[in-house]
Motif scaffolding. Sequence first.
Motif, PDB file in Angstrom:
ATOM      1  N   ARG A   3       0.832  -1.203   0.000  1.00  0.00           N
ATOM      2  CA  ARG A   3       0.000   0.000   0.000  1.00  0.00           C
ATOM      3  C   ARG A   3       0.873   1.263   0.000  1.00  0.00           C
ATOM      4  NH1 ARG A   3      -3.876  -0.744   4.360  1.00  0.00           N
ATOM      5  NH2 ARG A   3      -4.731  -2.263   2.932  1.00  0.00           N
ATOM      6  N   SER A   4       1.981   1.223   0.738  1.00  0.00           N
ATOM      7  CA  SER A   4       2.890   2.374   0.779  1.00  0.00           C
ATOM      8  C   SER A   4       3.516   2.630  -0.587  1.00  0.00           C
ATOM      9  CB  SER A   4       3.998   2.142   1.810  1.00  0.00           C
ATOM     10  OG  SER A   4       3.450   1.986   3.086  1.00  0.00           O
ATOM     11  N   GLU A   5       3.866   1.570  -1.282  1.00  0.00           N
ATOM     12  CA  GLU A   5       4.432   1.723  -2.625  1.00  0.00           C
ATOM     13  C   GLU A   5       3.395   2.286  -3.583  1.00  0.00           C
ATOM     14  OE1 GLU A   5       7.724  -1.880  -2.442  1.00  0.00           O
ATOM     15  OE2 GLU A   5       5.649  -2.356  -2.993  1.00  0.00           O
ATOM     16  N   MET A   8       2.980   5.954  -2.962  1.00  0.00           N
ATOM     17  CA  MET A   8       4.061   6.712  -3.598  1.00  0.00           C
ATOM     18  C   MET A   8       3.757   6.950  -5.069  1.00  0.00           C
ATOM     19  SD  MET A   8       7.067   8.016  -2.888  1.00  0.00           S
ATOM     20  CE  MET A   8       6.881   9.360  -4.019  1.00  0.00           C
ATOM     21  N   GLN A   9       3.232   5.939  -5.748  1.00  0.00           N
ATOM     22  CA  GLN A   9       2.866   6.099  -7.157  1.00  0.00           C
ATOM     23  C   GLN A   9       1.776   7.168  -7.320  1.00  0.00           C
ATOM     24  OE1 GLN A   9       1.843   1.932  -7.929  1.00  0.00           O
ATOM     25  NE2 GLN A   9       3.371   1.977  -9.580  1.00  0.00           N
ATOM     26  N   VAL A  10       0.749   7.074  -6.489  1.00  0.00           N
ATOM     27  CA  VAL A  10      -0.353   8.037  -6.583  1.00  0.00           C
ATOM     28  C   VAL A  10       0.137   9.430  -6.207  1.00  0.00           C
ATOM     29  CG1 VAL A  10      -2.641   8.651  -5.710  1.00  0.00           C
ATOM     30  CG2 VAL A  10      -2.099   6.254  -6.239  1.00  0.00           C
ATOM     31  N   TRP A  11       1.015   9.529  -5.204  1.00  0.00           N
ATOM     32  CA  TRP A  11       1.601  10.816  -4.832  1.00  0.00           C
ATOM     33  C   TRP A  11       2.227  11.482  -6.060  1.00  0.00           C
ATOM     34  CZ3 TRP A  11       2.070  13.994  -0.591  1.00  0.00           C
ATOM     35  CH2 TRP A  11       3.079  14.949  -0.633  1.00  0.00           C
ATOM     36  N   GLN A  12       3.031  10.733  -6.791  1.00  0.00           N
ATOM     37  CA  GLN A  12       3.701  11.284  -7.973  1.00  0.00           C
ATOM     38  C   GLN A  12       2.691  11.750  -9.015  1.00  0.00           C
ATOM     39  OE1 GLN A  12       6.143   7.811  -8.718  1.00  0.00           O
ATOM     40  NE2 GLN A  12       7.943   8.839  -7.883  1.00  0.00           N
ATOM     41  N   ILE A  13       1.645  10.981  -9.209  1.00  0.00           N
ATOM     42  CA  ILE A  13       0.599  11.370 -10.152  1.00  0.00           C
ATOM     43  C   ILE A  13      -0.045  12.675  -9.704  1.00  0.00           C
ATOM     44  CG2 ILE A  13      -1.691  10.752 -11.037  1.00  0.00           C
ATOM     45  CD1 ILE A  13      -0.718   7.762 -10.825  1.00  0.00           C
ATOM     46  N   CYS A  47      -3.548   6.964   2.915  1.00  0.00           N
ATOM     47  CA  CYS A  47      -2.126   7.114   3.277  1.00  0.00           C
ATOM     48  C   CYS A  47      -1.643   8.523   2.933  1.00  0.00           C
ATOM     49  CB  CYS A  47      -1.269   6.098   2.529  1.00  0.00           C
ATOM     50  SG  CYS A  47      -1.503   4.394   3.002  1.00  0.00           S
ATOM     51  N   ILE A  48      -2.008   8.982   1.747  1.00  0.00           N
ATOM     52  CA  ILE A  48      -1.581  10.306   1.286  1.00  0.00           C
ATOM     53  C   ILE A  48      -2.254  11.395   2.101  1.00  0.00           C
ATOM     54  CG2 ILE A  48      -1.599  11.904  -0.677  1.00  0.00           C
ATOM     55  CD1 ILE A  48      -1.382   9.340  -2.473  1.00  0.00           C
ATOM     56  N   MET A  49      -3.545  11.229   2.360  1.00  0.00           N
ATOM     57  CA  MET A  49      -4.287  12.216   3.131  1.00  0.00           C
ATOM     58  C   MET A  49      -3.677  12.367   4.531  1.00  0.00           C
ATOM     59  SD  MET A  49      -8.298  12.140   4.255  1.00  0.00           S
ATOM     60  CE  MET A  49      -8.045  10.789   5.402  1.00  0.00           C
ATOM     61  N   ASP A 104       7.670   7.109   4.075  1.00  0.00           N
ATOM     62  CA  ASP A 104       6.855   8.186   4.652  1.00  0.00           C
ATOM     63  C   ASP A 104       5.388   7.786   4.761  1.00  0.00           C
ATOM     64  OD1 ASP A 104       9.037   9.934   4.871  1.00  0.00           O
ATOM     65  OD2 ASP A 104       8.714  10.728   2.836  1.00  0.00           O
ATOM     66  N   PHE A 105       4.955   6.891   3.897  1.00  0.00           N
ATOM     67  CA  PHE A 105       3.551   6.475   3.870  1.00  0.00           C
ATOM     68  C   PHE A 105       3.285   5.234   4.736  1.00  0.00           C
ATOM     69  CE2 PHE A 105       4.278   8.649  -0.221  1.00  0.00           C
ATOM     70  CZ  PHE A 105       3.440   9.719  -0.018  1.00  0.00           C
ATOM     71  N   GLU A 106       4.332   4.539   5.154  1.00  0.00           N
ATOM     72  CA  GLU A 106       4.176   3.298   5.900  1.00  0.00           C
ATOM     73  C   GLU A 106       3.402   3.448   7.215  1.00  0.00           C
ATOM     74  OE1 GLU A 106       8.142   1.682   5.991  1.00  0.00           O
ATOM     75  OE2 GLU A 106       7.936   0.919   3.938  1.00  0.00           O
ATOM     76  N   PRO A 107       3.589   4.547   7.970  1.00  0.00           N
ATOM     77  CA  PRO A 107       2.810   4.655   9.211  1.00  0.00           C
ATOM     78  C   PRO A 107       1.296   4.739   8.976  1.00  0.00           C
ATOM     79  CG  PRO A 107       4.635   6.213   9.216  1.00  0.00           C
ATOM     80  CD  PRO A 107       4.558   5.628   7.839  1.00  0.00           C
ATOM     81  N   TYR A 108       0.894   5.053   7.768  1.00  0.00           N
ATOM     82  CA  TYR A 108      -0.526   5.253   7.475  1.00  0.00           C
ATOM     83  C   TYR A 108      -1.110   4.109   6.644  1.00  0.00           C
ATOM     84  CZ  TYR A 108       1.547   9.703   8.592  1.00  0.00           C
ATOM     85  OH  TYR A 108       2.285  10.678   9.200  1.00  0.00           O
ATOM     86  N   ALA A 109      -0.282   3.125   6.314  1.00  0.00           N
ATOM     87  CA  ALA A 109      -0.720   2.017   5.448  1.00  0.00           C
ATOM     88  C   ALA A 109      -1.535   0.998   6.198  1.00  0.00           C
ATOM     89  CB  ALA A 109       0.494   1.350   4.803  1.00  0.00           C
TER      90      ALA A 109
END
Length: 109
Positions: A3-5, A8-13, A47-49, A104-109
């Motif tokens: 989910r963290s990976e 990261m993909q969605v973050w870049q988008i 995760c991003i939110m 960075d996203f792992e704590p929220y995954a």
Amino acid sequence: MTRSERAMQVWQILVGVAHNRQTLTYGQVAEHLEFEGAGVLAQILNCIMCYCQAKGLPPLTCLVVNQTTGLPGTGLTTVQNLPTDREAVYKQNWFALYPAQISDFEPYA
């Protein structure tokens, strides 16, 4: 892929979308990721939110909207005023920030 990976993909988008002052539908994001449907995006977007909220950043996830309503999903709890929040996302210089990492996203995954 974790989910963290995926976050990261969605973050870049979304950073690219913000730079161009655009929005995407859930279906368009799913299409970018080659998902069969958009139903799996909620946990990834969460995760991003959460990351944005923890870092004091505008809610980048408000750029992902329902095709019919043009609004983010009801689970997007950080959006207080959509036009104001969306403008804050557009005005943020995302490329000037230290780049987000998968960890960075792992704590929220």
